[in-house]
Motif scaffolding. Structure first.
Motif, PDB file in Angstrom:
ATOM      1  N   LYS A  95     -29.794  25.769   7.271  1.00 25.30           N
ATOM      2  CA  LYS A  95     -28.695  24.926   7.744  1.00 25.30           C
ATOM      3  C   LYS A  95     -29.093  24.031   8.908  1.00 25.30           C
ATOM      4  O   LYS A  95     -28.547  22.931   9.074  1.00 25.30           O
ATOM      5  N   ASN A  96     -30.054  24.466   9.731  1.00 29.72           N
ATOM      6  CA  ASN A  96     -30.344  23.741  10.972  1.00 29.72           C
ATOM      7  C   ASN A  96     -31.776  23.244  11.125  1.00 29.72           C
ATOM      8  O   ASN A  96     -32.017  22.292  11.878  1.00 29.72           O
ATOM      9  N   ASP A  97     -32.733  23.859  10.475  1.00 29.08           N
ATOM     10  CA  ASP A  97     -34.140  23.489  10.656  1.00 29.08           C
ATOM     11  C   ASP A  97     -34.416  22.114  10.046  1.00 29.08           C
ATOM     12  O   ASP A  97     -34.120  21.879   8.872  1.00 29.08           O
ATOM     13  N   PRO A  98     -34.967  21.175  10.825  1.00 28.64           N
ATOM     14  CA  PRO A  98     -35.272  19.828  10.299  1.00 28.64           C
ATOM     15  C   PRO A  98     -36.186  19.852   9.081  1.00 28.64           C
ATOM     16  O   PRO A  98     -36.138  18.942   8.249  1.00 28.64           O
ATOM     17  N   SER A  99     -37.022  20.877   8.957  1.00 24.37           N
ATOM     18  CA  SER A  99     -37.943  20.933   7.825  1.00 24.37           C
ATOM     19  C   SER A  99     -37.226  21.203   6.503  1.00 24.37           C
ATOM     20  O   SER A  99     -37.819  21.048   5.428  1.00 24.37           O
ATOM     21  N   PHE A 100     -35.947  21.583   6.591  1.00 23.99           N
ATOM     22  CA  PHE A 100     -35.179  21.857   5.376  1.00 23.99           C
ATOM     23  C   PHE A 100     -34.135  20.769   5.100  1.00 23.99           C
ATOM     24  O   PHE A 100     -33.159  20.993   4.396  1.00 23.99           O
ATOM     25  N   VAL A 101     -34.375  19.569   5.638  1.00 24.35           N
ATOM     26  CA  VAL A 101     -33.408  18.486   5.451  1.00 24.35           C
ATOM     27  C   VAL A 101     -33.257  18.133   3.973  1.00 24.35           C
ATOM     28  O   VAL A 101     -32.158  17.852   3.486  1.00 24.35           O
TER      29      VAL A 101
ATOM     30  N   ARG B 137     -31.089  20.647   2.282  1.00 29.30           N
ATOM     31  CA  ARG B 137     -29.668  20.430   2.571  1.00 29.30           C
ATOM     32  C   ARG B 137     -29.116  19.256   1.757  1.00 29.30           C
ATOM     33  O   ARG B 137     -27.984  19.295   1.269  1.00 29.30           O
ATOM     34  N   GLU B 138     -29.923  18.203   1.623  1.00 25.71           N
ATOM     35  CA  GLU B 138     -29.481  17.056   0.838  1.00 25.71           C
ATOM     36  C   GLU B 138     -29.288  17.450  -0.624  1.00 25.71           C
ATOM     37  O   GLU B 138     -28.272  17.100  -1.239  1.00 25.71           O
ATOM     38  N   ASN B 139     -30.250  18.172  -1.163  1.00 24.50           N
ATOM     39  CA  ASN B 139     -30.142  18.607  -2.551  1.00 24.50           C
ATOM     40  C   ASN B 139     -28.950  19.529  -2.751  1.00 24.50           C
ATOM     41  O   ASN B 139     -28.243  19.450  -3.765  1.00 24.50           O
ATOM     42  N   GLY B 140     -28.717  20.402  -1.772  1.00 28.41           N
ATOM     43  CA  GLY B 140     -27.590  21.321  -1.865  1.00 28.41           C
ATOM     44  C   GLY B 140     -26.256  20.596  -1.858  1.00 28.41           C
ATOM     45  O   GLY B 140     -25.341  20.953  -2.594  1.00 28.41           O
ATOM     46  N   ALA B 141     -26.152  19.566  -1.015  1.00 27.51           N
ATOM     47  CA  ALA B 141     -24.907  18.799  -0.941  1.00 27.51           C
ATOM     48  C   ALA B 141     -24.634  18.088  -2.256  1.00 27.51           C
ATOM     49  O   ALA B 141     -23.500  18.075  -2.760  1.00 27.51           O
ATOM     50  N   GLU B 142     -25.674  17.516  -2.854  1.00 21.56           N
ATOM     51  CA  GLU B 142     -25.491  16.801  -4.110  1.00 21.56           C
ATOM     52  C   GLU B 142     -25.217  17.762  -5.262  1.00 21.56           C
ATOM     53  O   GLU B 142     -24.406  17.465  -6.151  1.00 21.56           O
ATOM     54  N   PHE B 143     -25.864  18.914  -5.235  1.00 20.08           N
ATOM     55  CA  PHE B 143     -25.600  19.918  -6.264  1.00 20.08           C
ATOM     56  C   PHE B 143     -24.153  20.398  -6.179  1.00 20.08           C
ATOM     57  O   PHE B 143     -23.481  20.572  -7.201  1.00 20.08           O
TER      58      PHE B 143
ATOM     59  N   LYS C  64     -27.596  15.017 -12.964  1.00 23.17           N
ATOM     60  CA  LYS C  64     -28.247  13.786 -13.414  1.00 23.17           C
ATOM     61  C   LYS C  64     -27.357  12.575 -13.146  1.00 23.17           C
ATOM     62  O   LYS C  64     -27.846  11.502 -12.776  1.00 23.17           O
ATOM     63  N   VAL C  65     -26.043  12.758 -13.346  1.00 25.82           N
ATOM     64  CA  VAL C  65     -25.092  11.678 -13.067  1.00 25.82           C
ATOM     65  C   VAL C  65     -25.152  11.306 -11.588  1.00 25.82           C
ATOM     66  O   VAL C  65     -25.204  10.127 -11.218  1.00 25.82           O
ATOM     67  N   VAL C  66     -25.139  12.313 -10.724  1.00 19.32           N
ATOM     68  CA  VAL C  66     -25.192  12.087  -9.276  1.00 19.32           C
ATOM     69  C   VAL C  66     -26.507  11.403  -8.890  1.00 19.32           C
ATOM     70  O   VAL C  66     -26.532  10.447  -8.107  1.00 19.32           O
TER      71      VAL C  66
ATOM     72  N   GLY D  78     -28.629  12.593  -0.431  1.00 25.48           N
ATOM     73  CA  GLY D  78     -27.747  13.588   0.166  1.00 25.48           C
ATOM     74  C   GLY D  78     -26.299  13.183   0.093  1.00 25.48           C
ATOM     75  O   GLY D  78     -25.412  14.026   0.172  1.00 25.48           O
ATOM     76  N   LEU D  79     -26.049  11.871  -0.069  1.00 20.03           N
ATOM     77  CA  LEU D  79     -24.678  11.359  -0.175  1.00 20.03           C
ATOM     78  C   LEU D  79     -24.391  10.774  -1.560  1.00 20.03           C
ATOM     79  O   LEU D  79     -23.313  10.232  -1.795  1.00 20.03           O
ATOM     80  N   ARG D  80     -25.368  10.860  -2.461  1.00 23.77           N
ATOM     81  CA  ARG D  80     -25.144  10.358  -3.813  1.00 23.77           C
ATOM     82  C   ARG D  80     -24.015  11.146  -4.472  1.00 23.77           C
ATOM     83  O   ARG D  80     -23.821  12.335  -4.190  1.00 23.77           O
ATOM     84  N   ASN D  81     -23.252  10.480  -5.348  1.00 22.37           N
ATOM     85  CA  ASN D  81     -22.048  11.086  -5.890  1.00 22.37           C
ATOM     86  C   ASN D  81     -21.796  10.632  -7.321  1.00 22.37           C
ATOM     87  O   ASN D  81     -22.428   9.702  -7.827  1.00 22.37           O
ATOM     88  N   VAL D  82     -20.828  11.278  -7.972  1.00 21.27           N
ATOM     89  CA  VAL D  82     -20.493  10.990  -9.363  1.00 21.27           C
ATOM     90  C   VAL D  82     -19.868   9.612  -9.500  1.00 21.27           C
ATOM     91  O   VAL D  82     -20.139   8.881 -10.460  1.00 21.27           O
ATOM     92  N   ILE D  83     -19.046   9.229  -8.540  1.00 21.18           N
ATOM     93  CA  ILE D  83     -18.316   7.954  -8.620  1.00 21.18           C
ATOM     94  C   ILE D  83     -19.279   6.779  -8.699  1.00 21.18           C
ATOM     95  O   ILE D  83     -19.086   5.837  -9.475  1.00 21.18           O
ATOM     96  N   ASP D  84     -20.341   6.812  -7.889  1.00 16.36           N
ATOM     97  CA  ASP D  84     -21.317   5.736  -7.892  1.00 16.36           C
ATOM     98  C   ASP D  84     -22.492   6.030  -8.810  1.00 16.36           C
ATOM     99  O   ASP D  84     -23.449   5.258  -8.874  1.00 16.36           O
TER     100      ASP D  84
END
Length: 253
Positions: free
Chosen positions: A41-47, A50-56, A92-94, A103-109
């Motif tokens: 959640k906090n370590d910069p090396s896991f950015v 975190r991005e992949n988790g948000a999109e998933f 795949k849609v995201v 990390g901010l990619r979404n279904v709408i776009d």
């Protein structure tokens, strides 16, 4: 992941190994491991993680909303891994979103059209069950959708499971607002049709949505198998062989 063998089966944890049971694969075992959640959640090396988790998570929520919109048809049509298969396609849609940052990619776009052809039941594929020709169209401005099915002979154009005496064709249009988590649906089904060599009547299955909607619109077509006993119709084997697939998609504007 390892499969448990032997007479005795375990569930729970022992010596750093988790024992559990799944509906698909039976009793399994795996070693406990992984990185501490707080570090992820906090370590910069896991950015990137975190991005992949948000999109998933975004893809999973979108898949759940689409499943909810189609729930009335999915009650009798789905395999045990449909949810995970749909989530995989939603990812795949995201990922097809070319305007948002990672990390901010979404279904709408993204590209909802990538869901075209998705089969909701791997045990009963529409593409291997219904061989009659059909066409479908979406008129976004008018808010109309249609599935046209010319006359066909069931005995020649349907691969029916053993025991089925009749079938029904079902079609649904789902207008899905992924941003606000709401949807508009409309569906239609045929009468019970005998599985014989008598040609059916041509059918036009019309399902309206909101005129001039800007949201993605999905049209699905399915077939449900029935068995007639003493004049009453029963779902064949709890719908195990029923098929449902996305046949048209308009990703919105």
């Amino acid at each position: 992941m390892a499969r448990q063998k032997g007479v005795l089966k375990f569930q729970g944890q022992m010596g750093g190994v988790s024992f559990y049971k799944t509906a698909e694969d039976g009793f399994l075992a795996r070693e406990k491991g992984g990185v501490d959640a707080d570090r992820i959640k906090n370590d910069p090396s896991f950015v990137r993680t975190r991005e992949n988790g948000a999109e998933f998570g975004r893809a999973g929520a979108a898949g759940k909303l689409l499943r909810t919109a189609l729930r009335s048809l999915l009650l009798d049509v789905a395999d045990s891994r449909m949810t995970s298969r749909l989530t995989k396609e939603m990812v795949k849609v995201v990922q097809a979103d070319t305007t948002s940052t990672r990390g901010l990619r979404n279904v709408i776009d993204g590209e909802s059209e990538l869901l075209l052809g998705f089969e909701f039941n791997q045990n009963g594929l529409l593409s291997q069950t219904l061989f009659a020709p059909y066409t479908s169209a979406i008129n976004r401005v008018a808010g109309t959708t249609v599935v046209n099915i010319p006359a066909f002979v069931p005995g020649q154009s349907i691969a029916a499971p053993q025991g089925a005496t009749h079938f029904k064709l079902v079609a649904e249009a789902a207008e899905v607002d992924f941003e606000n988590g709401v949807y508009v649906i409309s569906n239609q089904s045929s009468a019970e049709i005998p599985l014989n060599n008598v040609a059916t009547a041509p059918a036009a299955m019309n399902n309206p949505v909101t005129p001039a909607s800007t949201h993605p619109i999905f049209v699905v077509l399915g077939i449900q198998f029935l068995q007639q006993v003493n004049g009453a119709f029963y779902s064949l084997k709890n719908g195990a062989f029923n098929a449902l697939a996305i046949i048209t998609v308009d990703g919105g504007v």
